[in-house]
Design a protein around this motif. Sequence first.
Motif, PDB file in Angstrom:
ATOM      1  N   ASP A  28       0.810  -1.225   0.000  1.00 43.94           N
ATOM      2  CA  ASP A  28       0.000   0.000   0.000  1.00 43.94           C
ATOM      3  C   ASP A  28       0.843   1.275   0.000  1.00 43.94           C
ATOM      4  OD1 ASP A  28      -2.237  -1.578   0.025  1.00 43.94           O
ATOM      5  OD2 ASP A  28      -2.677  -1.284   2.150  1.00 43.94           O
ATOM      6  N   ILE A  29       2.165   1.144  -0.041  1.00 43.82           N
ATOM      7  CA  ILE A  29       3.033   2.325  -0.091  1.00 43.82           C
ATOM      8  C   ILE A  29       2.799   3.055  -1.399  1.00 43.82           C
ATOM      9  CG2 ILE A  29       5.438   3.104  -0.257  1.00 43.82           C
ATOM     10  CD1 ILE A  29       6.190   0.742   1.528  1.00 43.82           C
ATOM     11  N   ARG A  47       7.668   3.786  -6.827  1.00 46.65           N
ATOM     12  CA  ARG A  47       7.429   2.469  -6.243  1.00 46.65           C
ATOM     13  C   ARG A  47       7.155   1.468  -7.360  1.00 46.65           C
ATOM     14  NH1 ARG A  47       2.997  -0.442  -5.918  1.00 46.65           N
ATOM     15  NH2 ARG A  47       2.717  -1.845  -4.213  1.00 46.65           N
ATOM     16  N   THR A  48       7.688   0.247  -7.226  1.00 52.58           N
ATOM     17  CA  THR A  48       7.405  -0.828  -8.171  1.00 52.58           C
ATOM     18  C   THR A  48       7.119  -2.104  -7.410  1.00 52.58           C
ATOM     19  OG1 THR A  48       9.722  -1.493  -8.353  1.00 52.58           O
ATOM     20  CG2 THR A  48       8.929   0.130  -9.950  1.00 52.58           C
ATOM     21  N   GLY A  49       6.499  -3.045  -8.068  1.00 56.10           N
ATOM     22  CA  GLY A  49       6.242  -4.355  -7.490  1.00 56.10           C
ATOM     23  C   GLY A  49       4.815  -4.506  -6.996  1.00 56.10           C
ATOM     24  N   ARG A  50       4.337  -5.755  -7.045  1.00 50.88           N
ATOM     25  CA  ARG A  50       2.988  -6.048  -6.564  1.00 50.88           C
ATOM     26  C   ARG A  50       3.030  -6.813  -5.255  1.00 50.88           C
ATOM     27  NH1 ARG A  50       0.355  -7.912 -12.234  1.00 50.88           N
ATOM     28  NH2 ARG A  50       0.307  -5.850 -13.176  1.00 50.88           N
ATOM     29  N   LYS A  51       3.948  -7.763  -5.135  1.00 51.79           N
ATOM     30  CA  LYS A  51       4.061  -8.541  -3.898  1.00 51.79           C
ATOM     31  C   LYS A  51       5.275  -8.080  -3.101  1.00 51.79           C
ATOM     32  CE  LYS A  51       1.719 -12.580  -5.730  1.00 51.79           C
ATOM     33  NZ  LYS A  51       1.825 -13.995  -6.040  1.00 51.79           N
ATOM     34  N   ALA A  52       6.450  -8.164  -3.702  1.00 50.43           N
ATOM     35  CA  ALA A  52       7.655  -7.586  -3.101  1.00 50.43           C
ATOM     36  C   ALA A  52       7.761  -6.169  -3.652  1.00 50.43           C
ATOM     37  CB  ALA A  52       8.887  -8.399  -3.456  1.00 50.43           C
ATOM     38  N   VAL A  53       7.974  -5.217  -2.781  1.00 49.56           N
ATOM     39  CA  VAL A  53       7.917  -3.812  -3.175  1.00 49.56           C
ATOM     40  C   VAL A  53       9.312  -3.193  -3.132  1.00 49.56           C
ATOM     41  CG1 VAL A  53       6.983  -1.555  -2.554  1.00 49.56           C
ATOM     42  CG2 VAL A  53       5.561  -3.586  -2.343  1.00 49.56           C
ATOM     43  N   LYS A  90      21.033  14.500   2.413  1.00 51.62           N
ATOM     44  CA  LYS A  90      22.437  14.092   2.480  1.00 51.62           C
ATOM     45  C   LYS A  90      22.750  13.018   1.446  1.00 51.62           C
ATOM     46  CE  LYS A  90      23.343  15.317   7.247  1.00 51.62           C
ATOM     47  NZ  LYS A  90      23.736  14.856   8.567  1.00 51.62           N
ATOM     48  N   ALA A  91      21.755  12.250   1.066  1.00 56.10           N
ATOM     49  CA  ALA A  91      21.926  11.236   0.029  1.00 56.10           C
ATOM     50  C   ALA A  91      20.829  11.463  -1.011  1.00 56.10           C
ATOM     51  CB  ALA A  91      21.810   9.839   0.623  1.00 56.10           C
ATOM     52  N   PRO A  92      21.181  11.559  -2.288  1.00 55.57           N
ATOM     53  CA  PRO A  92      20.173  11.861  -3.294  1.00 55.57           C
ATOM     54  C   PRO A  92      19.159  10.732  -3.508  1.00 55.57           C
ATOM     55  CG  PRO A  92      22.278  11.432  -4.337  1.00 55.57           C
ATOM     56  CD  PRO A  92      22.514  11.440  -2.858  1.00 55.57           C
ATOM     57  N   PHE A  93      19.598   9.480  -3.403  1.00 58.98           N
ATOM     58  CA  PHE A  93      18.707   8.348  -3.622  1.00 58.98           C
ATOM     59  C   PHE A  93      18.955   7.298  -2.555  1.00 58.98           C
ATOM     60  CE2 PHE A  93      19.642  10.079  -7.859  1.00 58.98           C
ATOM     61  CZ  PHE A  93      18.374  10.483  -8.202  1.00 58.98           C
ATOM     62  N   LEU A  94      17.889   6.711  -2.096  1.00 60.07           N
ATOM     63  CA  LEU A  94      17.975   5.669  -1.083  1.00 60.07           C
ATOM     64  C   LEU A  94      17.011   4.555  -1.483  1.00 60.07           C
ATOM     65  CD1 LEU A  94      18.993   4.836   1.803  1.00 60.07           C
ATOM     66  CD2 LEU A  94      16.951   5.974   2.672  1.00 60.07           C
ATOM     67  N   PRO A  95      17.523   3.449  -2.058  1.00 56.33           N
ATOM     68  CA  PRO A  95      16.618   2.365  -2.438  1.00 56.33           C
ATOM     69  C   PRO A  95      16.177   1.586  -1.192  1.00 56.33           C
ATOM     70  CG  PRO A  95      18.877   1.784  -2.975  1.00 56.33           C
ATOM     71  CD  PRO A  95      18.899   3.189  -2.441  1.00 56.33           C
ATOM     72  N   VAL A  96      14.907   1.249  -1.143  1.00 59.06           N
ATOM     73  CA  VAL A  96      14.344   0.502  -0.018  1.00 59.06           C
ATOM     74  C   VAL A  96      13.534  -0.650  -0.590  1.00 59.06           C
ATOM     75  CG1 VAL A  96      12.852   0.620   2.003  1.00 59.06           C
ATOM     76  CG2 VAL A  96      14.207   2.610   1.370  1.00 59.06           C
ATOM     77  N   ARG A  97      13.715  -1.844  -0.030  1.00 56.84           N
ATOM     78  CA  ARG A  97      12.977  -3.031  -0.490  1.00 56.84           C
ATOM     79  C   ARG A  97      12.192  -3.634   0.670  1.00 56.84           C
ATOM     80  NH1 ARG A  97      16.689  -6.425  -4.672  1.00 56.84           N
ATOM     81  NH2 ARG A  97      17.432  -4.630  -5.846  1.00 56.84           N
ATOM     82  N   PHE A  98      11.002  -4.106   0.344  1.00 60.36           N
ATOM     83  CA  PHE A  98      10.157  -4.794   1.310  1.00 60.36           C
ATOM     84  C   PHE A  98       9.824  -6.164   0.744  1.00 60.36           C
ATOM     85  CE2 PHE A  98       9.394  -0.310   2.009  1.00 60.36           C
ATOM     86  CZ  PHE A  98       9.414  -0.213   3.394  1.00 60.36           C
ATOM     87  N   GLY A  99       9.988  -7.204   1.528  1.00 64.71           N
ATOM     88  CA  GLY A  99       9.672  -8.557   1.092  1.00 64.71           C
ATOM     89  C   GLY A  99       8.177  -8.799   1.060  1.00 64.71           C
ATOM     90  N   GLY A 132       4.651  -9.800   2.041  1.00 62.31           N
ATOM     91  CA  GLY A 132       3.925  -9.895   3.298  1.00 62.31           C
ATOM     92  C   GLY A 132       4.438  -9.010   4.425  1.00 62.31           C
ATOM     93  N   THR A 133       5.344  -8.074   4.135  1.00 64.02           N
ATOM     94  CA  THR A 133       5.874  -7.213   5.189  1.00 64.02           C
ATOM     95  C   THR A 133       5.031  -5.947   5.336  1.00 64.02           C
ATOM     96  OG1 THR A 133       7.421  -6.174   3.661  1.00 64.02           O
ATOM     97  CG2 THR A 133       8.241  -8.041   4.926  1.00 64.02           C
ATOM     98  N   THR A 134       5.262  -5.254   6.450  1.00 65.56           N
ATOM     99  CA  THR A 134       4.552  -4.006   6.693  1.00 65.56           C
ATOM    100  C   THR A 134       5.559  -2.853   6.730  1.00 65.56           C
ATOM    101  OG1 THR A 134       4.729  -4.281   9.088  1.00 65.56           O
ATOM    102  CG2 THR A 134       2.729  -5.109   8.035  1.00 65.56           C
ATOM    103  N   ALA A 135       5.017  -1.650   6.627  1.00 63.60           N
ATOM    104  CA  ALA A 135       5.837  -0.450   6.648  1.00 63.60           C
ATOM    105  C   ALA A 135       5.178   0.573   7.572  1.00 63.60           C
ATOM    106  CB  ALA A 135       5.985   0.125   5.251  1.00 63.60           C
ATOM    107  N   VAL A 136       6.000   1.361   8.233  1.00 60.83           N
ATOM    108  CA  VAL A 136       5.513   2.466   9.040  1.00 60.83           C
ATOM    109  C   VAL A 136       5.704   3.726   8.209  1.00 60.83           C
ATOM    110  CG1 VAL A 136       5.762   3.740  11.200  1.00 60.83           C
ATOM    111  CG2 VAL A 136       6.182   1.279  11.162  1.00 60.83           C
ATOM    112  N   VAL A 137       4.611   4.432   7.936  1.00 60.61           N
ATOM    113  CA  VAL A 137       4.673   5.616   7.084  1.00 60.61           C
ATOM    114  C   VAL A 137       3.921   6.771   7.742  1.00 60.61           C
ATOM    115  CG1 VAL A 137       4.817   4.269   4.955  1.00 60.61           C
ATOM    116  CG2 VAL A 137       2.596   5.045   5.746  1.00 60.61           C
ATOM    117  N   GLN A 138       4.212   7.966   7.249  1.00 57.68           N
ATOM    118  CA  GLN A 138       3.436   9.149   7.610  1.00 57.68           C
ATOM    119  C   GLN A 138       2.690   9.604   6.369  1.00 57.68           C
ATOM    120  OE1 GLN A 138       5.889  12.259   9.187  1.00 57.68           O
ATOM    121  NE2 GLN A 138       5.720  11.490  11.265  1.00 57.68           N
TER     122      GLN A 138
END
Length: 65
Positions: free
Chosen positions: A10-11, A31-37, A47-56, A58-64
């Motif tokens: 849902d990100i 954002r890309t991906g349907r199951k793994a995001v 301080k860093a222009p790009f930061l790749p983040v991966r979620f496996g 069935g995982t959850t994320a804490v967002v604002q």
Amino acid sequence: MQTITIPATDIRPGDRLCGDDGVPFALVTYRTGRKAVKCQTRTLDDKAPFLPVRFGVGTTAVVQR
């Protein structure tokens, strides 16, 4: 902005990713991906222009939003 825990699938662009303590550290720009995001983000302090983040599958994320 409200801090919530959501399924990683849902990100969406514009969300701020947070650590387990609820402190935001990155803004989702793509954002890309349907199951793994995979997210392309930029750090909030620029301080860093790009930061790749991966979620496996069935995982959850804490967002604002």
